[in-house]
Design a protein around this motif. Sequence first.
Motif, PDB file in Angstrom:
ATOM      1  N   ALA A  24       0.925  -1.181   0.005  1.00 56.29           N
ATOM      2  CA  ALA A  24       0.189   0.098   0.032  1.00 56.29           C
ATOM      3  C   ALA A  24       0.866   1.299   0.078  1.00 56.29           C
ATOM      4  O   ALA A  24       0.546   2.330  -0.612  1.00 56.29           O
ATOM      5  CB  ALA A  24      -0.982  -0.009   1.194  1.00 56.29           C
ATOM      6  N   ALA A  25       1.948   1.292   0.905  1.00 50.83           N
ATOM      7  CA  ALA A  25       2.709   2.264   0.801  1.00 50.83           C
ATOM      8  C   ALA A  25       3.413   2.633  -0.518  1.00 50.83           C
ATOM      9  O   ALA A  25       3.520   3.920  -0.845  1.00 50.83           O
ATOM     10  CB  ALA A  25       3.998   2.098   2.028  1.00 50.83           C
ATOM     11  N   MET A  26       3.811   1.594  -1.089  1.00 51.86           N
ATOM     12  CA  MET A  26       4.623   1.875  -2.476  1.00 51.86           C
ATOM     13  C   MET A  26       3.595   2.179  -3.205  1.00 51.86           C
ATOM     14  O   MET A  26       4.018   3.051  -4.298  1.00 51.86           O
ATOM     15  CB  MET A  26       5.271   0.247  -2.865  1.00 51.86           C
ATOM     16  CG  MET A  26       6.266   0.105  -2.011  1.00 51.86           C
ATOM     17  SD  MET A  26       6.860  -1.726  -2.338  1.00 51.86           S
ATOM     18  CE  MET A  26       7.889  -1.965  -0.954  1.00 51.86           C
ATOM     19  N   LEU A  27       2.431   1.945  -3.648  1.00 53.70           N
ATOM     20  CA  LEU A  27       1.485   2.154  -4.513  1.00 53.70           C
ATOM     21  C   LEU A  27       0.994   3.425  -4.307  1.00 53.70           C
ATOM     22  O   LEU A  27       0.924   4.598  -4.996  1.00 53.70           O
ATOM     23  CB  LEU A  27       0.280   1.277  -4.663  1.00 53.70           C
ATOM     24  CG  LEU A  27       0.430  -0.008  -4.944  1.00 53.70           C
ATOM     25  CD1 LEU A  27      -0.732  -1.070  -4.887  1.00 53.70           C
ATOM     26  CD2 LEU A  27       1.026  -0.263  -6.490  1.00 53.70           C
ATOM     27  N   ALA A  28       0.835   3.811  -3.032  1.00 56.03           N
ATOM     28  CA  ALA A  28       0.575   5.327  -2.647  1.00 56.03           C
ATOM     29  C   ALA A  28       1.533   6.276  -2.902  1.00 56.03           C
ATOM     30  O   ALA A  28       1.191   7.273  -3.346  1.00 56.03           O
ATOM     31  CB  ALA A  28       0.050   5.230  -1.101  1.00 56.03           C
ATOM     32  N   GLY A  29       2.557   5.921  -2.616  1.00 57.35           N
ATOM     33  CA  GLY A  29       3.903   6.560  -2.720  1.00 57.35           C
ATOM     34  C   GLY A  29       4.063   7.016  -4.395  1.00 57.35           C
ATOM     35  O   GLY A  29       4.307   8.192  -4.780  1.00 57.35           O
ATOM     36  N   THR A  30       3.934   6.036  -5.098  1.00 59.23           N
ATOM     37  CA  THR A  30       3.989   6.300  -6.826  1.00 59.23           C
ATOM     38  C   THR A  30       2.896   6.924  -7.213  1.00 59.23           C
ATOM     39  O   THR A  30       3.139   7.957  -8.043  1.00 59.23           O
ATOM     40  CB  THR A  30       4.050   4.779  -7.297  1.00 59.23           C
ATOM     41  OG1 THR A  30       5.108   3.936  -6.701  1.00 59.23           O
ATOM     42  CG2 THR A  30       4.236   4.995  -8.742  1.00 59.23           C
ATOM     43  N   VAL A  31       1.676   6.759  -6.814  1.00 54.40           N
ATOM     44  CA  VAL A  31       0.433   7.516  -7.275  1.00 54.40           C
ATOM     45  C   VAL A  31       0.638   8.989  -6.919  1.00 54.40           C
ATOM     46  O   VAL A  31       0.405   9.646  -7.534  1.00 54.40           O
ATOM     47  CB  VAL A  31      -0.862   6.973  -7.134  1.00 54.40           C
ATOM     48  CG1 VAL A  31      -1.927   7.734  -7.406  1.00 54.40           C
ATOM     49  CG2 VAL A  31      -0.756   5.293  -7.418  1.00 54.40           C
ATOM     50  N   THR A  32       0.992   9.162  -5.526  1.00 55.80           N
ATOM     51  CA  THR A  32       0.986  10.556  -5.050  1.00 55.80           C
ATOM     52  C   THR A  32       2.060  11.369  -5.695  1.00 55.80           C
ATOM     53  O   THR A  32       2.186  12.397  -6.112  1.00 55.80           O
ATOM     54  CB  THR A  32       1.281  10.354  -3.580  1.00 55.80           C
ATOM     55  OG1 THR A  32       0.257   9.657  -3.082  1.00 55.80           O
ATOM     56  CG2 THR A  32       1.165  11.884  -3.043  1.00 55.80           C
ATOM     57  N   GLY A  33       3.165  10.530  -5.978  1.00 51.06           N
ATOM     58  CA  GLY A  33       4.440  11.296  -6.622  1.00 51.06           C
ATOM     59  C   GLY A  33       4.013  11.633  -8.073  1.00 51.06           C
ATOM     60  O   GLY A  33       4.337  12.898  -8.361  1.00 51.06           O
ATOM     61  N   LEU A  34       3.331  10.920  -8.902  1.00 52.96           N
ATOM     62  CA  LEU A  34       3.031  11.461 -10.026  1.00 52.96           C
ATOM     63  C   LEU A  34       1.878  12.440 -10.296  1.00 52.96           C
ATOM     64  O   LEU A  34       2.032  13.236 -11.306  1.00 52.96           O
ATOM     65  CB  LEU A  34       2.493   9.946 -10.936  1.00 52.96           C
ATOM     66  CG  LEU A  34       3.576   8.753 -11.124  1.00 52.96           C
ATOM     67  CD1 LEU A  34       2.873   7.708 -11.666  1.00 52.96           C
ATOM     68  CD2 LEU A  34       4.699   9.150 -12.017  1.00 52.96           C
ATOM     69  N   THR A  35       1.218  12.331  -9.199  1.00 55.95           N
ATOM     70  CA  THR A  35       0.307  13.478  -9.075  1.00 55.95           C
ATOM     71  C   THR A  35       1.030  14.751  -8.998  1.00 55.95           C
ATOM     72  O   THR A  35       0.136  15.882  -9.056  1.00 55.95           O
ATOM     73  CB  THR A  35      -0.919  13.291  -8.172  1.00 55.95           C
ATOM     74  OG1 THR A  35      -0.396  13.278  -6.792  1.00 55.95           O
ATOM     75  CG2 THR A  35      -1.776  12.223  -8.468  1.00 55.95           C
ATOM     76  N   ALA A  36       2.172  14.779  -8.435  1.00 48.15           N
ATOM     77  CA  ALA A  36       2.830  16.023  -8.041  1.00 48.15           C
ATOM     78  C   ALA A  36       3.362  16.563  -9.575  1.00 48.15           C
ATOM     79  O   ALA A  36       3.913  17.722  -9.447  1.00 48.15           O
ATOM     80  CB  ALA A  36       3.959  15.733  -7.039  1.00 48.15           C
TER      81      ALA A  36
END
Length: 647
Positions: A24-36
Amino acid sequence: MTSDRPFADAALGRKQLVILIAIAAMLAGTVTGLTAKKAIWEGWVTDQLFQVRAILRGPQEAAASPVAVIGLDQTSLDSERLSSLPRVLMTPVLAEAGQAILDAGAVALGFDFVFAYSADTFVDPSSGEKRLLDYDQPFKRFLFKNRGRIFVAHTEVGVPHRSFSGAAGAGGVRSVQVVPDSDGVVRWHTPGVPLSNSDYLIDALLGAAGSTVSESFMPIPENRLATLLPYLSLIDVLALSESDEGKAELERFVKDRIVLIGGLLPFEDEHRFSDRFLPHLPAGLAETGASGRPPVPLLDTAGVLVLAEFISAELAGRTASEPSAGSLPALAFLFAIAGGMAGLFLPLAALPFVALVGVGAGLAIALLGLDFGIMLAPGVMPVSCVSAMVVASVGKVGILQRRQRTLVRLFGHYLAKDVIKQMAQSEQLPELGGDTRYVVVAFIDIVGFTKMSEKLADRDVVRVVNACFDAIGQSITAHQGYIDKYIGDAIMAVWNAPNIVERPEQSAVDAAVEIIGLLEKIRDITGQQELDLRIALNAGPVLVGDIGGEHRRSFTVMGTTVNTASRIEAVAKDKKVRLAISQSVADHLPRTYPVKEIWTGQLRGLSTDISVYTLDEPEMFMELVGPAIEGRGKSGRSKLLKFRRKN
């Protein structure tokens, strides 16, 4: 075997939960990072990377630029030759300078001027005679003679006079529009393909120089453009064209270069560009004419310099483009893995330092990408790392510290930050009851609510009330107040409970003044021009604490002080003032506050007389009549702000 089974199952369950949190952390980090990517703050970070890059590289002599700029600057306008010539009548001068530039070997010439007016159309209003007929003929002949090598500008709102467009020919008029990012800063250009058919002046000049660029690109500036690009004042070009030695000097300056002519007057056609944080190129390293350069604006950059930089950077290979598909998500995922692992397996105290390392590493990779001509969105990798770290650490805390869930349930009973902190420390609900404390109580009422609610639909009434409460609540909180409750169309607020306020009377009055100052803004937001506000303040002892039961409770204040504040609102209504304060409040205000008594008497429910005051300023009165404002001009509001600044 059977005795070991429960332990094995428990261990397996914990491992599965850890794996689930990691995923969950890896997916959330990836998605959140790309939204930046393309976030409004990302452009600022990009510009800071340019600054860091320039500092690390140090002062360097600029490489020969494929583009030169000729400026119609203040020096040219103040010169003896041009000082008496209006700018709209400079076409013969520009034709002379332009022809000299082309004769000196320039590849192509672009005018960052629209030329919307033709002097040939001027008619003397007294005689009807066309006094300036054929005045623009030299410029038209110049455009016609050099078709394909000269381009003039048009904008979204301005186009050249039809006679100039006809002389320039098909493709001779191009757009000088540049598209800013979401933060208002110009960074990217997307060329039209093929360049020869593109509507942009940038593309036309790139095509004339033999460029075949087809993808969006971002220039990588190394210094402030106003100090970097080769520059001649227009008056210098005219002077050089008058002698053989000058023509030779002009040839050395423009030969084999794209040349742009535009205005460099302060505050005219300026853009926010990504060079604004960069150092100035030392004067001895820049190509400049005898008249020097105009002063460098603090943050903005002249439009003609921005156009020149897009062309120069592309021709010189100083650009960055978007990374290949998949590379940015891959980097985001790698940083999310690192952040997730750190959040799961490192102590909480170490995570802030790991976050700094992750942010620094992400920015360093983005900085390195610039050297390879790739613009890696600088916010993606740091945000991926930090987001994954936060998710993982929160999950870990949820596993190892389950008692925090009890506190989460307890927090739902309270709104005041101080009460929540007290609960977190004791991990239990406070006892019902309370303590006596000196506070300031405010009743803030929306005037005209009843009439308004009769005319509006229920949904619109809620919208208006919420808009009012939001604006008022921000001012209360900003001045250390606490919203006790909402009572229909009114707010009850308290100062000095549950938090400690050093000067609760002054803080409450300052908040009231600010709220009244927001009245016009609230009216505009809600669309209710008849809406008004009425505020009553009283100070004194109250009982502060919890009331209710074990299943539902509320933090509040109670006592005569509260009732008196409510009664004072009736005085405010009768005297048609927006702010009414009791003597207990007025006595604790600094002398600079223009306190004025408006009523003395016995309030309903009280056995003693009380005096009520307001501030002797026009904003405090709903109707601008009476002695309180006699002789007052338009300076009332400035006085009100003045006494607040002193305190």
